[in-house]
Design a protein around this motif. Sequence first.
Motif, PDB file in Angstrom:
ATOM      1  N   THR A 212       0.567  -1.347   0.149  1.00 42.79           N
ATOM      2  CA  THR A 212       0.075   0.030   0.012  1.00 42.79           C
ATOM      3  C   THR A 212       0.999   1.129   0.094  1.00 42.79           C
ATOM      4  O   THR A 212       0.368   2.322  -0.724  1.00 42.79           O
TER       5      THR A 212
ATOM      6  N   ASP B  12      -2.529   8.008  -2.128  1.00 42.17           N
ATOM      7  CA  ASP B  12      -3.501   8.301  -1.007  1.00 42.17           C
ATOM      8  C   ASP B  12      -4.824   8.928  -1.650  1.00 42.17           C
ATOM      9  O   ASP B  12      -4.892   9.928  -1.312  1.00 42.17           O
TER      10      ASP B  12
ATOM     11  N   ALA C 186      -7.636   8.971  -0.552  1.00 44.73           N
ATOM     12  CA  ALA C 186      -8.553   9.589   0.584  1.00 44.73           C
ATOM     13  C   ALA C 186      -8.190  11.056   0.817  1.00 44.73           C
ATOM     14  O   ALA C 186      -8.935  11.662   1.316  1.00 44.73           O
ATOM     15  N   SER C 187      -6.782  11.048   0.769  1.00 41.90           N
ATOM     16  CA  SER C 187      -6.245  12.499   1.028  1.00 41.90           C
ATOM     17  C   SER C 187      -6.043  13.444  -0.217  1.00 41.90           C
ATOM     18  O   SER C 187      -5.705  14.733  -0.095  1.00 41.90           O
TER      19      SER C 187
ATOM     20  N   PRO D  17      -5.260   0.292  -0.346  1.00 41.27           N
ATOM     21  CA  PRO D  17      -5.057   1.812   0.153  1.00 41.27           C
ATOM     22  C   PRO D  17      -6.783   2.145   0.304  1.00 41.27           C
ATOM     23  O   PRO D  17      -7.462   1.839  -0.110  1.00 41.27           O
ATOM     24  N   LYS D  18      -6.458   3.160   1.253  1.00 41.01           N
ATOM     25  CA  LYS D  18      -7.919   3.785   1.460  1.00 41.01           C
ATOM     26  C   LYS D  18      -8.477   4.760   0.306  1.00 41.01           C
ATOM     27  O   LYS D  18      -7.840   5.360  -0.163  1.00 41.01           O
ATOM     28  N   ALA D  19      -9.632   4.343  -0.050  1.00 44.54           N
ATOM     29  CA  ALA D  19     -10.289   5.119  -1.201  1.00 44.54           C
ATOM     30  C   ALA D  19     -11.854   4.485  -1.080  1.00 44.54           C
ATOM     31  O   ALA D  19     -12.285   3.505  -0.523  1.00 44.54           O
ATOM     32  N   PRO D  20     -12.655   5.610  -1.698  1.00 46.12           N
ATOM     33  CA  PRO D  20     -14.216   5.441  -1.579  1.00 46.12           C
ATOM     34  C   PRO D  20     -14.631   4.172  -2.136  1.00 46.12           C
ATOM     35  O   PRO D  20     -15.707   3.758  -1.969  1.00 46.12           O
TER      36      PRO D  20
ATOM     37  N   GLU E 274     -13.518  -1.661  -0.184  1.00 48.13           N
ATOM     38  CA  GLU E 274     -14.040  -1.914   1.012  1.00 48.13           C
ATOM     39  C   GLU E 274     -12.938  -1.760   1.839  1.00 48.13           C
ATOM     40  O   GLU E 274     -11.787  -2.275   1.966  1.00 48.13           O
ATOM     41  N   PRO E 275     -13.246  -1.102   3.147  1.00 48.91           N
ATOM     42  CA  PRO E 275     -12.527  -0.908   4.187  1.00 48.91           C
ATOM     43  C   PRO E 275     -11.740  -2.251   4.795  1.00 48.91           C
ATOM     44  O   PRO E 275     -12.586  -3.254   4.779  1.00 48.91           O
ATOM     45  N   GLY E 276     -10.585  -2.291   4.949  1.00 52.19           N
ATOM     46  CA  GLY E 276      -9.854  -3.440   5.362  1.00 52.19           C
ATOM     47  C   GLY E 276      -9.657  -4.583   4.387  1.00 52.19           C
ATOM     48  O   GLY E 276      -9.116  -5.436   4.751  1.00 52.19           O
TER      49      GLY E 276
END
Length: 177
Positions: free
Chosen positions: A72, A77, A79-80, A132-135, A138-140
Amino acid sequence: MTETTHNTVTDERADLLETLAKHRQFLRFTTQDLTDEQAGQRTTASELCLGGLIKHVTSTERNWANFIEKGTSVMPDFASMTEEDFARRADDFRMLPGDTLEAVLAEYAEVARRTDELVAALPDFNASHPLPKAPWFEPGARWSARRVLLHIIAETAQHAGHADIIRESLDGQKSMG
């Protein structure tokens, strides 16, 4: 049972790499005999052009191959990301001043070669990393190298279809039919 023996690609990997190669060829074929100007031309209501699609697929494949190797930490990133970050990423979809179709295709070939070598040499096709975190993830969730390669294939096939429509709109040329 090992997945590779003396750098010989197993049936599964060979099948997946062959499928990816086929879709890469369909995508490249849509640019056959085009000028740099034609490769950058929008022919539909979409913002997409042929050279930009190849740039995008190249960047996407490079990022996912890096993810297979390093996880990752090498992914954007999402999400940011700011609007400015997304605007810069939009340049992946355009032929910019100074871009040539020859150079775009050469970079794609190099990324493809690297991906193929990476997949063939992986000691464990099941090795995974958290996404990676992204809309859109799925989280995790985690993806294995196998799942990433399937994603690269899907992305390439989808954009080869987009490219076929753009090329047909440009001059009537079709990759099939």
